[in-house]
Motif scaffolding. Structure first.
Motif, short mmCIF file in Angstrom:
data_model
loop_
_atom_site.label_atom_id
_atom_site.label_comp_id
_atom_site.label_asym_id
_atom_site.label_seq_id
_atom_site.Cartn_x
_atom_site.Cartn_y
_atom_site.Cartn_z
N ASN A 201 0.74 -1.13 0.12
CA ASN A 201 -0.12 0.02 0.11
C ASN A 201 0.80 1.10 0.03
OD1 ASN A 201 -1.63 2.00 0.28
ND2 ASN A 201 -2.96 1.07 1.93
N CYS A 202 0.93 2.06 -1.13
CA CYS A 202 1.83 3.09 -1.29
C CYS A 202 1.63 4.07 -0.33
CB CYS A 202 2.05 3.55 -2.72
SG CYS A 202 2.61 2.07 -3.84
N SER A 203 0.27 4.28 -0.11
CA SER A 203 -0.17 5.62 0.68
C SER A 203 0.24 5.32 2.09
CB SER A 203 -1.55 5.93 0.49
OG SER A 203 -2.24 4.84 1.29
N ALA A 204 0.62 4.17 2.60
CA ALA A 204 0.88 3.95 4.26
C ALA A 204 2.22 4.16 4.61
CB ALA A 204 0.28 2.31 4.16
N LEU A 205 3.22 4.30 3.50
CA LEU A 205 4.48 4.42 3.93
C LEU A 205 5.01 5.85 3.46
CD1 LEU A 205 5.80 0.86 2.75
CD2 LEU A 205 5.45 1.64 5.12
N PRO A 206 5.93 6.47 4.20
CA PRO A 206 6.66 7.64 4.06
C PRO A 206 7.48 7.26 2.70
CG PRO A 206 7.49 7.06 6.04
CD PRO A 206 6.41 6.03 5.58
N GLU A 207 8.05 8.25 1.86
CA GLU A 207 8.81 7.96 0.69
C GLU A 207 9.93 7.17 0.75
OE1 GLU A 207 10.19 11.74 -1.16
OE2 GLU A 207 11.39 10.69 -2.55
N THR A 208 11.08 7.26 1.89
CA THR A 208 12.10 6.46 1.95
C THR A 208 11.89 5.22 2.31
OG1 THR A 208 12.08 7.55 4.15
CG2 THR A 208 13.85 8.62 2.43
N LEU A 214 10.06 -1.55 -1.42
CA LEU A 214 10.10 -1.91 -2.92
C LEU A 214 11.16 -2.68 -3.33
CD1 LEU A 214 7.76 1.07 -4.61
CD2 LEU A 214 6.95 -1.29 -4.21
N PHE A 215 12.07 -1.87 -3.05
CA PHE A 215 13.63 -2.44 -3.84
C PHE A 215 14.57 -2.93 -2.89
CE2 PHE A 215 11.57 1.21 -6.09
CZ PHE A 215 11.54 0.80 -7.17
N GLY A 216 14.19 -2.90 -1.63
CA GLY A 216 15.08 -3.83 -0.63
C GLY A 216 16.37 -2.74 -0.38
N ALA A 221 23.31 0.38 4.30
CA ALA A 221 22.73 1.31 3.42
C ALA A 221 22.36 2.36 4.05
CB ALA A 221 21.39 0.92 2.31
N PHE A 222 21.92 2.30 5.34
CA PHE A 222 21.54 3.41 6.07
C PHE A 222 21.74 3.04 7.48
CE2 PHE A 222 17.88 1.45 4.33
CZ PHE A 222 17.40 1.01 5.48
N THR A 223 21.78 4.02 8.35
CA THR A 223 21.84 3.76 9.95
C THR A 223 20.65 2.87 10.18
OG1 THR A 223 21.97 6.07 9.99
CG2 THR A 223 22.43 4.80 11.97
N GLY A 224 21.18 1.54 10.79
CA GLY A 224 20.06 0.67 11.22
C GLY A 224 20.00 -0.40 10.08
N VAL A 249 2.75 7.85 -4.92
CA VAL A 249 3.95 7.57 -4.85
C VAL A 249 4.56 8.93 -5.31
CG1 VAL A 249 5.69 6.50 -6.34
CG2 VAL A 249 3.76 5.10 -5.75
N SER A 250 5.93 9.04 -4.48
CA SER A 250 6.57 10.37 -4.42
C SER A 250 7.31 10.70 -6.06
CB SER A 250 7.60 10.50 -3.66
OG SER A 250 8.41 9.49 -3.63
N PRO A 251 7.79 11.67 -6.41
CA PRO A 251 8.36 11.77 -7.76
C PRO A 251 9.60 10.72 -8.00
CG PRO A 251 7.81 13.90 -7.05
CD PRO A 251 7.30 12.86 -5.83
N ALA A 252 10.48 10.82 -6.86
CA ALA A 252 11.79 10.17 -7.08
C ALA A 252 11.34 8.65 -7.08
CB ALA A 252 12.37 10.23 -5.48
N VAL A 253 10.40 8.10 -6.40
CA VAL A 253 10.18 6.49 -6.64
C VAL A 253 9.43 6.31 -7.94
CG1 VAL A 253 8.76 4.64 -5.51
CG2 VAL A 253 9.87 6.15 -3.90
#
Ligand SMILES: Nc1ncnc2c1ncn2[C@@H]1O[C@H](COP(=O)(O)OP(=O)(O)OP(=O)(O)O)[C@@H](O)[C@H]1O
Ligand SMILES: [Mg+2]
Length: 458
Positions: A201-208, A214-216, A221-224, A249-253
């Motif tokens: 559900n694309c609306s349930a998650l913030p962009e990052t 979606l892509f793993g 890759a980031f802290t944590g 979905v945000s423009p970057a995604v």
């Protein structure tokens, strides 16, 4: 056709008439007898019969002639012909002309009864078949999707066709119209049905988060990010990925999505390894993506990639013939689930449902029925068991407005409205003025004054 079958016998021999009549009546059939073809035809025109037994040779008419006429005017009547010993040719002709069976003289009453019982059984089977067929047609649906409206039938056809392919599908429709159900139906009818069906559900998650979902991501890759994690695209390999609310979905995604669609390849967040997947994509949105493109919030190139096959789900109010079918379906579903015996919904309540615009579509109807059954005391859902917005004052007001729609000065219209409205509330409270005054939000005294002033009859 129960045991109380109506049978007509045409025979010129008195003994035959008596024997057959006795035998059939003692089995509980209703039997009429006549001695000539003309009398027989006259009776057939007047009364309903299930079975006609006629001798082939009659003084006035030929039994075959009677058979032909009956088959033309009352094809549902089963005809048994009685032929003389040795006249096998006429028996064959009779069967060709549509007789159900024939008897050769002399015959026993048991023979006749056996034939009749067989005809009854056939007729019962035919009726049963017809009932089942009607039921099936009425229930026509696909993978739990209920609806017999032409719009839904078209959607079933479309689902059947595209489930045999791998094309990307975009499902559009208002909230609660069944977008997710359609996505399910496509996957589970497709060749990928044994592969994974992954939903996001694309609306349930913030962009990052959506991006890594979606892509793993790779380890670090980031802290944590303590471990490498596969994304939904990878998890859906050889299956179907359902992106719900893709309009969010945000423009970057969106850029990344476009690339996967074009190349079927991507990299995990924080990684360099290019990953190829074999995934069928189904997307859904409540938003009008064309509008979003105009606003600049959705990429046009992505839209065309997603919209290879569009499915547009109609709102429930545009396919009212499905409302009662769905209602019945939900009554069965929830009464079973809650272990309650509910036999149906009152006609008045049905009418309210048919008039209601259902902004929340099928989900709203489903919730309504669930709530009604949860709170139901009796066996039948009544108007009071439905939410108030369905039977609020709206219909009364509309009716009154219809009555006074003729152009006239406002003051006069207001007076007329007031009169009609107060009258209808008094009717509702069965003349109880205290209760009426309460609903109207005026004192009893004011109500009295209005009744006098507006000449309201109670
Ligand atoms: N044709 C149908 N027959 C039976 N039940 C249906 C049908 N369409 C929808 N439903 C039921 O209505 C509810 C809403 O359906 P669904 O979740 O598929 O809608 P949606 O369009 O995805 O809604 P939203 O936009 O709110 O996510 C579900 O509980 C579903 O079971
Ligand atoms: Mg949904």
């Amino acid at each position: 056709m129960g045991n109380r079958l109506n049978i007509l016998l045409i025979d010129d021999e008195p003994l035959m008439r008596m024997t057959v009549q006795d035998a059939l009546e003692s089995e509980g059939y209703r039997v009429s007898v006549v001695e000539t073809g003309q009398k027989g035809l006259a009776l057939l025109r007047k009364d309903p019969f299930d079975i006609l037994i006629t001798d082939l040779k009659l003084p006035d008419l030929d039994g075959l002639q009677i058979l032909k006429e009956v088959k033309m005017t009352h094809p549902e009547i089963q005809v048994i012909l009685i032929t003389a010993y040795g006249s096998i040719d006429s028996a064959v002709t009779a069967m060709k002309e549509g007789a159900s069976d024939y008897l050769t003289k002399p015959f026993s009453m048991d023979e006749l009864l056996l034939i009749i019982q067989r005809l009854v059984r056939i007729k019962q089977l035919e009726e049963e078949n017809l009932r089942l067929k009607e039921k099936m047609e009425e229930r026509y649906g696909l993978e739990g999707l209920i609806g017999k409206s032409p719009q839904m039938q078209k959607i079933y056809d479309l689902i059947e066709t595209i489930s045999q392919t791998d094309t990307t599908v975009l499902i559009q429709g208002e909230s609660g119209t069944g977008k997710e159900m359609v996505a399910n139906a496509i996957h589970f009818r497709s060749l990928r049905k044994n592969g994974p069906f992954v939903k996001v559900n694309c609306s349930a998650l913030p962009e990052t988060l959506l991006e890594t979902e979606l892509f793993g991501h790779e380890k670090g890759a980031f802290t944590g990010a303590l471990r490498q994690r596969k994304g939904r695209f990878e998890l859906a390999h050889e299956g179907t990925l359902f992106l719900d609310e893709v309009g969010e979905v945000s423009p970057a995604v969106q850029v990344k999505l476009l690339r996967v669609l074009q190349e079927r390849q991507f990299e995990r967040v924080g990684g360099n390894e290019t990953i190829s997947v074999n995934v069928r994509l189904i997307c859904a949105t409540q938003k009008d993506l064309k509008e979003e493109i105009q606003k600049g919030s959705f990429r046009e190139d992505l839209y065309y990639r997603l919209n290879v096959v569009p499915i547009s789900l109609p709102p429930l109010r545009e396919r009212r013939e499905d409302i009662l079918l769905l209602t019945e379906h939900f009554i069965k579903k929830f009464s079973k689930k809650m272990g309650k015996e509910v036999s149906g919904i009152s006609e008045e309540a049905q009418n309210l449902l048919l008039k209601y615009p259902f902004p929340g579509n099928i989900r709203e109807l489903e919730n309504m029925i669930e709530r009604a059954i949860a709170l139901l005391k009796g066996r039948i859902i009544q108007v009071e068991d439905l939410p108030e917005e369905l039977y609020g004052q709206q219909p009364i007001i509309q009716e009154i407005c219809k009555k006074i729609q003729e152009p006239r000065p406002l003051a006069q219209a207001v007076n007329l409205f007031e009169k009609e409205y107060i009258q209808s509330i008094l009717q509702k409270t069965k003349g109880k003025k205290g209760q009426a005054a309460e609903i109207l939000g005026i004192s009893r005294k004011t109500l009295w004054e209005k009744i006098k002033e507006l000449e309201i009859e109670i």
